[in-house]
Scaffold this motif. Structure first.
Motif, mmCIF file in Angstrom:
data_model
loop_
_atom_site.group_PDB
_atom_site.id
_atom_site.type_symbol
_atom_site.label_atom_id
_atom_site.label_comp_id
_atom_site.label_asym_id
_atom_site.label_seq_id
_atom_site.Cartn_x
_atom_site.Cartn_y
_atom_site.Cartn_z
ATOM 1 N N SER A 267 0.822 -1.208 0.000
ATOM 2 C CA SER A 267 0.000 0.000 0.000
ATOM 3 C C SER A 267 0.857 1.258 0.000
ATOM 4 O O SER A 267 1.863 1.331 0.701
ATOM 5 C CB SER A 267 -0.910 0.012 1.226
ATOM 6 O OG SER A 267 -1.796 -1.070 1.164
ATOM 7 N N PHE B 43 -8.210 2.247 -5.123
ATOM 8 C CA PHE B 43 -7.468 1.454 -4.123
ATOM 9 C C PHE B 43 -6.332 0.664 -4.775
ATOM 10 O O PHE B 43 -5.172 0.807 -4.362
ATOM 11 C CB PHE B 43 -8.419 0.570 -3.301
ATOM 12 C CG PHE B 43 -9.031 1.288 -2.115
ATOM 13 C CD1 PHE B 43 -9.936 2.321 -2.286
ATOM 14 C CD2 PHE B 43 -8.676 0.943 -0.808
ATOM 15 C CE1 PHE B 43 -10.482 2.997 -1.198
ATOM 16 C CE2 PHE B 43 -9.205 1.615 0.287
ATOM 17 C CZ PHE B 43 -10.115 2.646 0.094
ATOM 18 N N ARG B 48 -3.452 -0.405 -2.614
ATOM 19 C CA ARG B 48 -4.308 -0.762 -1.481
ATOM 20 C C ARG B 48 -5.267 -1.864 -1.917
ATOM 21 O O ARG B 48 -5.334 -2.218 -3.085
ATOM 22 C CB ARG B 48 -5.036 0.492 -0.990
ATOM 23 C CG ARG B 48 -4.023 1.620 -0.714
ATOM 24 C CD ARG B 48 -4.579 2.695 0.140
ATOM 25 N NE ARG B 48 -3.769 3.916 0.041
ATOM 26 C CZ ARG B 48 -4.076 5.046 0.643
ATOM 27 N NH1 ARG B 48 -5.179 5.130 1.377
ATOM 28 N NH2 ARG B 48 -3.306 6.106 0.520
#
Ligand SMILES: Cc1ncc(C[n+]2csc(CCOP(=O)(O)OP(=O)(O)O)c2C)c(N)n1
Ligand code: SF4
Ligand SMILES: [Mg+2]
Lengths: 474, 354
Positions: A267, B43, B48
């Motif tokens: 991430s 995302f 993510r």
């Protein structure tokens, strides 16, 4: 006797303080229960593989609800049947985690069947240990999806009758129809010989997790002497003779060798990356200025689904934004758009906007007759209605200016059949009724088709054709 | 600061990304689907995690998993889907897990329709699942707040280890307005004191909502109530508009409050002293502030909401029925109209109670 096959597994706590009570090393399981044996096999493999630090064990609802008393690793306890979904959440958040979902037959094959199948089908990185004891143990021995035909439980007191209760569910077979699972095996923990085989399958499932390869499913035929009212021998016989007949043991799939580890992305939380995702460096609008003297302009645009009325409204909103006005755009949404008519409201204002929904408008743009009929009466005195000339005759309400624009015709002539909405935009721009500067429309159009130069060029031509029509005819 | 024209549902995703949200789990439903759509592109773009779950139940349990790991995670839905999530929300509250749930309300009961309503108030503000728990509930009334309050929801949910809900409606989800983008991005940290993060440090941690011992469970429940009291003391947020001399107080949240704002301006032009009191937090509800308003002056309250008066009950409680509390509402997917509100204001003003 069974206990001796396995010493004290390193993956289980030496004592169980979470359980409380007087016997810190005794489990809460009944004597002869299959759960205890499977706990040991999992604990042993966890210890041997050295994965405890990165293991997350999910306790289900069922007799194993307190699995977290025993396993020396991170522990979660979750809702009935939802462990595979929870496991999905854990695994997606923590790519390095070894996730274990431990479930009974009611939990996995009944209330949580959807979660079970879907997690398997996504190939989640989870090892699922499925304790099939043909009964709801914890709640007092009700029928489970896996209860054998003729088997008596408290909710099928005369034995399971398939005419009323269907047939036992075969989970390994069912999951074998899916592409994603890496490993599927059915084992038994009824006696020492079976436990030895089960141990291998348990270890394999955890190795697959250690290596991040994907979904592994181990069904464990297990005993519930308490609810099936059997002694140790009878329960062993029940598993070996009756359950095995219905649920044949064996490996259904092992693709662990040929499967590559599945690594998920890392991430990015930096502001720069998020800013970039939204193109903040190139796509920014100026902030609105407070200018109460501007008042409000209320616009409604309506037409058939494909006539581009929503984007027409949006381009007007973008023009207003460029002109540093407060603005809101609100569409009709959902099935209304499907084939039927669509409409949107645009509010342009010199100060903060109250309702974004326009009931009474200053400007109505109607691309078809139903829209014109629906909204014409809501145009305020002094307002303007632009409608496509193909709609034909229409009695414009008193005090309102009606303009029949040959929008479709002009669009066709400019070889942009679908751009009748842009013709209307050109008319708006030239009329000045929105009180927005003309160049704001041109800029908004370019912004709307950002990056698609061909579309920008065509639409600019159409926009100007609309404006020219006003100059020539009004 | 950068401004873009943005849809309300998109603003939620923008807020979440700047709030350090790591995982999105969702299931499609109008009028919340754009949140799912936007999450599915943004995302993964940022590395993510996004999963389209098999159901809202699965989605909320994925949230339970991601939240257990100590990550910032979220889901969004609308009425029927929120009903399905209630089991999971009770477990999240019971396990004291932080997360953000967005409800873009539509009209019910049952399948109802996809028009806007504010009738999930009770199921969100009063619980909805089993047990003595509460959600932190934030009610935006603009695209800007769809973003800002999503950020705030993450902050509060982690501060108190409690689920936080952004309660909006179909209009706020679908409308487009200029959005000033957040000027900083949260760098999330895992709280190793409770999270189960698959690390040596967190190996002894346990996430559960089971307390077999009755006394223990009572103790835990009391601890939750203390937490809610603290939230009530510290986090109440509301907005007042032209309230200084108001004889008539419109109480309204979300999109309805926008219509009220226009009505206040119009009524003032007619010389009627009307003000708007807008709760921004629905739990904690601005009870004390409303009570004070009821105690001082002969005010009439008018609740304006798209429900059968669900928030009005809280206004009645807060004002202890000391003053009249009227209701202006629409149900079934219809927006409250400006005229409706004006009519009631004029009716009350003429009624001479002022
Ligand atoms: C939503 C919900 N429904 C019902 C229950 C009650 N319940 C607890 S355990 C259980 C059955 C568990 O059976 P199984 O999964 O076979 O586990 P076993 O006890 O046999 O190991 C049920 C129905 C519950 N806790 N939650
Ligand atoms: S009731 Fe059955 S499944 Fe539950 S602990 Fe006892 S023997 Fe095991
Ligand atoms: Mg069972």
């Amino acid at each position: 006797m069974k206990e001796k096959v396995i010493g004290r597994p390193a993956g289980l706590y030496a004592e169980f303080p979470r359980k409380g009570g007087a016997a810190p090393t005794a489990t809460h399981y009944c004597p002869g229960c299959g759960h205890g044996i499977l706990h040991k096999l999992i604990g042993e493999a966890m210890g041997d593989l050295g994965i405890q630090d990165r293991t997350v064990m999910i306790s289900p609802v069922g007799c194993a609800v307190f699995a977290y008393y025993y396993f020396d690793c991170g522990n979660l306890q979750v809702a009935h049947g939802r462990a595979p979904a929870v496991g999905t959440g854990v695994s997606r958040a923590l790519d390095h985690a070894v996730v274990i979902s431990y479930q009974g037959d009611g939990d996995l094959a009944s209330i949580g069947l959807n979660e079970t199948i879907q997690a398997a089908n996504r190939g989640e990185k989870i090892a699922v240990f499925f304790v099939n004891n043909t009964v709801y143990g914890m709640t007092g021995g009700q029928m489970a999806p896996t209860t054998l035909i003729g088997e008596k439980t408290v909710t099928c007191p005369t034995g399971r009758d398939p005419r009323y209760a269907g047939y036992p569910m075969h989970m390994c077979e069912l999951l074998s129809s899916l592409q994603a699972p890496v490993f599927i095996e059915r084992v038994s923990v009824s006696d020492i010989a079976h436990i030895r085989k089960a141990r291998k399958a348990v270890r394999k499932a955890l190795e697959i997790q250690r290596d991040g390869k994907g979904y592994a499913f181990v069904e464990v035929l297990s005993t519930c002497p308490t609810n099936l009212k059997q002694d140790a021998e009878a329960s062993t016989r029940f598993v070996n003779e009756q359950m095995e007949k219905e649920f044949p043991l064996g490996n259904f799939r092992d693709r662990s060798e040929e499967t590559e580890p599945l690594c998920r992305n890392v991430s990015d939380f930096t502001k720069e990356a998020i800013d970039k995702a939204f193109n903040l460096d190139t796509e920014a609008s100026p902030d609105a200025v407070e200018d109460p003297a501007f008042g409000q302009v209320l616009i409604k645009a309506a037409g058939f689904g494909g006539q581009g009325v929503l984007s027409l409204g949006l381009i007007i909103a973008k023009a207003a934004c460029r002109a540093q006005r407060h603005v809101s755009w609100y569409p009709s949404y959902g099935p209304e758009q499907r084939g039927g008519t669509a409409n949107c409201s645009v509010v342009i204002s010199g100060s903060a906007i109250g309702s974004p929904v326009v009931y009474e408008s200053n400007i109505l743009i109607a691309m078809n007759r139903p829209s014109l009929e629906k909204f014409a009466l809501d145009v305020k005195p002094g307002g303007v209605i632009l409608y496509d000339s193909t709609i034909g005759e229409y009695d414009i309400p008193e005090g309102v200016r009606g303009i029949a624009v040959p929008a479709m015709e002009i669009a066709c002539k400019t070889k942009a059949e679908k751009a009748a909405n842009t013709v209307m935009l050109g008319v708006l721009k030239e009329l000045g009724v929105t009180k927005l500067p003309a160049d704001a429309f041109t800029e908004a159009l370019a912004e709307n088709f950002a990056g698609k130069q061909k579309l920008i060029d065509i639409n600019k031509k159409v926009l100007e054709a609309g404006a020219q029509w006003v100059r020539d005819n009004l | 600061m950068v401004t873009q024209l943005v849809k309300g549902n998109t603003a939620v995703v923008i807020g979440a990304l700047y709030a350090g949200c790591d995982c999105y789990f969702g299931y499609p439903i109008t009028p919340a689907s754009e949140i799912l759509h936007e999450a599915s592109s943004y995302f993964p773009m940022l590395g993510r995690k996004f999963v389209q779950a098999e159901s809202e139940e699965a989605a909320i349990n994925m949230v339970y998993g991601g939240a257990s790991a100590g990550h910032r995670v979220m889901t969004a839905s609308s009425g029927p889907g929120i009903s399905l999530k209630q089991e999971g929300i009770s477990y999240l509250a019971g396990a004291e897990l932080p997360c953000v749930i967005v409800d873009i309300m539509r009209a019910g009961p049952g399948l109802g329709n996809i028009g806007p309503e504010q009738a999930d108030y009770n199921q969100i503000v009063k619980g909805g699942g089993h047990g003595n728990y509460k959600n932190i509930v934030l009610a935006p009334n603009s695209v800007q707040e769809m973003c800002d309050l999503t950020l705030k929801a993450f902050e509060l949910s982690f501060k108190y280890r409690n689920p936080a809900v952004v309660l909006a409606d179909g209009v706020l989800g679908q409308m487009v307005e200029p959005l000033k983008f957040p000027t900083s991005a949260v760098q999330p940290q895992i709280d190793t004191s409770w999270a189960v993060a698959a690390t040596p440090q967190t190996r002894r941690n346990l996430i559960t909502s089971i307390f077999l011992d009755f006394e223990q469970l009572e103790g835990f429940n009391n601890k939750l109530q203390e937490k809610y009291e603290l939230i009530e003391q510290q986090e109440v947020a509301y907005e007042e508009y032209m309230m200084a001399d108001a004889d008539i107080v419109l109480v309204s949240y979300g999109i309805s409050s926008r219509i009220c704002r226009s009505a206040v301006e119009q009524a003032r032009k007619k010389g009627i002293r009307v003000g708007l009191f807008r709760p921004v937090t629905l739990f904690p509800f601005p009870e004390k502030e409303l009570f004070k308003l009821a105690q001082t002056g002969d005010r009439t309250f008018i609740c304006v909401e798209m429900s059968n008066g669900q928030m009005r009950e809280d206004v009645l409680l807060a004002t202890r029925c000391m003053r009249p509390v009227e209701l202006v509402n629409r149900l079934g997917g219809n927006l409250i109209t400006f005229d409706q509100v004006m009519q009631k204001i004029e009716e009350v003003a003429k009624g001479g109670s002022i």
